[in-house]
Design a protein around this motif. Structure first.
Motif, mmCIF file in Angstrom:
data_model
loop_
_atom_site.group_PDB
_atom_site.id
_atom_site.type_symbol
_atom_site.label_atom_id
_atom_site.label_comp_id
_atom_site.label_asym_id
_atom_site.label_seq_id
_atom_site.Cartn_x
_atom_site.Cartn_y
_atom_site.Cartn_z
ATOM 1 N N ASP A 51 0.858 -1.193 0.000
ATOM 2 C CA ASP A 51 0.000 0.000 0.000
ATOM 3 C C ASP A 51 0.893 1.242 0.000
ATOM 4 O OD1 ASP A 51 -1.673 2.167 0.664
ATOM 5 O OD2 ASP A 51 -3.001 0.898 1.862
ATOM 6 N N LEU A 52 1.037 1.862 -1.167
ATOM 7 C CA LEU A 52 1.963 2.980 -1.302
ATOM 8 C C LEU A 52 1.577 4.168 -0.430
ATOM 9 C CD1 LEU A 52 4.408 4.314 -2.634
ATOM 10 C CD2 LEU A 52 2.942 4.928 -4.576
ATOM 11 N N ASP A 53 0.314 4.528 -0.406
ATOM 12 C CA ASP A 53 -0.099 5.672 0.405
ATOM 13 C C ASP A 53 0.136 5.408 1.892
ATOM 14 O OD1 ASP A 53 -0.865 7.093 -1.824
ATOM 15 O OD2 ASP A 53 -2.975 6.490 -1.700
ATOM 16 N N ALA A 54 -0.206 4.204 2.340
ATOM 17 C CA ALA A 54 -0.025 3.868 3.751
ATOM 18 C C ALA A 54 1.449 3.876 4.128
ATOM 19 C CB ALA A 54 -0.647 2.508 4.054
ATOM 20 N N MET A 55 2.303 3.320 3.265
ATOM 21 C CA MET A 55 3.731 3.276 3.562
ATOM 22 C C MET A 55 4.343 4.684 3.541
ATOM 23 S SD MET A 55 4.966 0.243 4.299
ATOM 24 C CE MET A 55 3.493 0.106 5.334
ATOM 25 N N THR A 56 3.920 5.507 2.613
ATOM 26 C CA THR A 56 4.445 6.873 2.557
ATOM 27 C C THR A 56 4.099 7.629 3.834
ATOM 28 O OG1 THR A 56 4.215 6.894 0.141
ATOM 29 C CG2 THR A 56 4.463 9.017 1.235
ATOM 30 N N SER A 57 2.867 7.508 4.277
ATOM 31 C CA SER A 57 2.459 8.148 5.516
ATOM 32 C C SER A 57 3.223 7.572 6.707
ATOM 33 C CB SER A 57 0.952 7.958 5.719
ATOM 34 O OG SER A 57 0.540 8.475 6.962
ATOM 35 N N PHE A 58 3.412 6.259 6.714
ATOM 36 C CA PHE A 58 4.105 5.580 7.803
ATOM 37 C C PHE A 58 5.559 6.035 7.923
ATOM 38 C CE2 PHE A 58 6.494 1.626 9.047
ATOM 39 C CZ PHE A 58 6.145 1.633 10.397
ATOM 40 N N GLU A 93 9.914 3.368 -2.922
ATOM 41 C CA GLU A 93 9.268 4.558 -3.471
ATOM 42 C C GLU A 93 8.632 5.392 -2.357
ATOM 43 O OE1 GLU A 93 7.669 7.463 -6.026
ATOM 44 O OE2 GLU A 93 9.386 6.098 -6.165
ATOM 45 N N ALA A 94 8.029 4.718 -1.385
ATOM 46 C CA ALA A 94 7.437 5.446 -0.257
ATOM 47 C C ALA A 94 8.515 6.144 0.566
ATOM 48 C CB ALA A 94 6.642 4.483 0.627
ATOM 49 N N ALA A 95 9.646 5.486 0.770
ATOM 50 C CA ALA A 95 10.755 6.115 1.496
ATOM 51 C C ALA A 95 11.238 7.351 0.752
ATOM 52 C CB ALA A 95 11.888 5.117 1.690
ATOM 53 N N ARG A 96 11.349 7.237 -0.562
ATOM 54 C CA ARG A 96 11.778 8.394 -1.369
ATOM 55 C C ARG A 96 10.787 9.536 -1.234
ATOM 56 N NH1 ARG A 96 10.688 11.117 -5.784
ATOM 57 N NH2 ARG A 96 8.858 9.849 -6.277
ATOM 58 N N ARG A 97 9.506 9.230 -1.360
ATOM 59 C CA ARG A 97 8.484 10.282 -1.270
ATOM 60 C C ARG A 97 8.475 10.925 0.115
ATOM 61 N NH1 ARG A 97 3.071 8.306 -4.597
ATOM 62 N NH2 ARG A 97 4.152 7.648 -6.520
ATOM 63 N N VAL A 100 13.068 9.918 3.257
ATOM 64 C CA VAL A 100 13.974 9.098 4.067
ATOM 65 C C VAL A 100 15.202 8.752 3.229
ATOM 66 C CG1 VAL A 100 14.249 7.014 5.442
ATOM 67 C CG2 VAL A 100 12.005 8.135 5.301
ATOM 68 N N GLN A 101 16.377 9.046 3.744
ATOM 69 C CA GLN A 101 17.607 8.854 2.986
ATOM 70 C C GLN A 101 18.303 7.525 3.260
ATOM 71 O OE1 GLN A 101 19.214 10.946 0.501
ATOM 72 N NE2 GLN A 101 17.039 11.487 0.541
ATOM 73 N N ARG A 102 17.951 6.842 4.344
ATOM 74 C CA ARG A 102 18.618 5.584 4.697
ATOM 75 C C ARG A 102 17.597 4.454 4.761
ATOM 76 N NH1 ARG A 102 20.725 9.581 7.887
ATOM 77 N NH2 ARG A 102 22.990 9.924 7.773
ATOM 78 N N VAL A 103 17.910 3.347 4.063
ATOM 79 C CA VAL A 103 17.018 2.181 4.035
ATOM 80 C C VAL A 103 17.856 0.918 4.205
ATOM 81 C CG1 VAL A 103 15.350 0.850 2.685
ATOM 82 C CG2 VAL A 103 15.386 3.354 2.503
ATOM 83 N N LEU A 104 17.428 0.050 5.099
ATOM 84 C CA LEU A 104 18.025 -1.276 5.255
ATOM 85 C C LEU A 104 17.036 -2.302 4.735
ATOM 86 C CD1 LEU A 104 20.122 -3.295 6.303
ATOM 87 C CD2 LEU A 104 19.081 -3.099 8.573
#
Length: 264
Positions: A51-58, A93-97, A100-104
């Motif tokens: 869920d892109l919208d949910a993840m972006t908000s999260f 994509e949600a992290a980018r939107r 968020v610059q760091r992802v594991l």
């Protein structure tokens, strides 16, 4: 600092959460299953990684995303495609939107399961040789991580996690592949402090005496494993060293009870 964790109801998150709880830190947790044992400094949002919208908000306001969501073992192709591959794209994509610059990314030994144990340390980073559709999903995750790191200047770590456990179980090949909760937590901390954009593939494994893997890629991002399977040997532990000609994925590459695309 805020760390957002997907797949928070799963084994890895459950093991490392207590080790990541420090003052002035928020652990923001998400899963399709409810996490009810929240401690101080933790909060939960029920949502799917698809869920892109949910993840972006999260992810809004998070400093680090730790992506552990998705199916944890082999599934039919359509399930891997939708949840593990598409879910990884949604998370990045949600992290980018969300800025968020760091992802594991929680990758797996199954991304290279057809490599022989004796050849695993030949290079700090091995090219993909997946053993299952699940392994293919992890290879796709790593490729997406590389794309987002290069395209958007993000720092993305793909951790090829090996045998996770609070202890080494019965031993055997686990003496080479075990990763402790403490070392997984150290990998999260190293990623949280990483100030070097790019995609980094590392082994999620402890500093085992009988390890098959090079620690070089992990050390390059500040991850130094501390724990050792040898320190957990008991009278019931199988201490026979695995055959170095074995494949990294072991039985997952040829066991007829574990067919490609089956539900294990």
């Amino acid at each position: 600092m805020t760390i957002a964790i997907t797949g928070a109801a799963g084994q890895v998150s459950t093991l490392i959460r207590p080790l990541l709880r420090v003052p002035d830190r928020v652990l923001r947790l998400s899963d399709i299953s409810v996490v009810s044992d929240l401690a101080a400094g933790e909060e939960f949002v029920q949502a799917s990684v698809t869920d892109l919208d949910a993840m972006t908000s999260f992810f809004e306001g998070a400093d680090l995303v730790v992506h552990l969501g998705g199916h944890k073992s082999e599934r039919p192709w359509r399930d891997i495609l939708e949840t593990n591959i598409n879910g990884s794209h949604v998370v990045l994509e949600a992290a980018r939107r969300a800025g968020v610059q760091r992802v594991l990314l929680g990758s797996s030994i199954h991304a290279v399961g057809f490599v022989r144990a004796a050849d695993a340390a030949a290079a700090p980073v091995l090219p993909p040789r997946p053993d299952t559709y699940y392994g293919v999903g992890k290879v796709a995750m790593e490729a997406l991580g590389s794309l987002y790191a290069d395209r958007f200047g993000m720092s993305v770590v793909s951790a090829r996690i090996c045998t996770v456990g609070a202890d080494i179980g019965t031993g055997g090949r686990t003496l080479s592949t075990w990763v402790s909760p403490g070392d997984l937590a150290r990998l999260v901390e190293a990623t949280a402090a990483l100030d070097h954009p790019g995609h980094h593939i590392v082994w999620g494994v402890s500093a085992n005496t009988r390890t098959w893997f090079s620690p070089e890629a992990g050390l390059a991002i500040g991850f130094k494993a501390h724990d050792n399977a040898e320190h957990h040997i008991t009278p019931t532990t199988d201490v026979q060293p695995p055959n170095p000609t074995d494949l990294l994925a072991g039985a997952f590459t040829g066991d007829p009870t574990r067919p490609l695309g089956g539900t294990w």
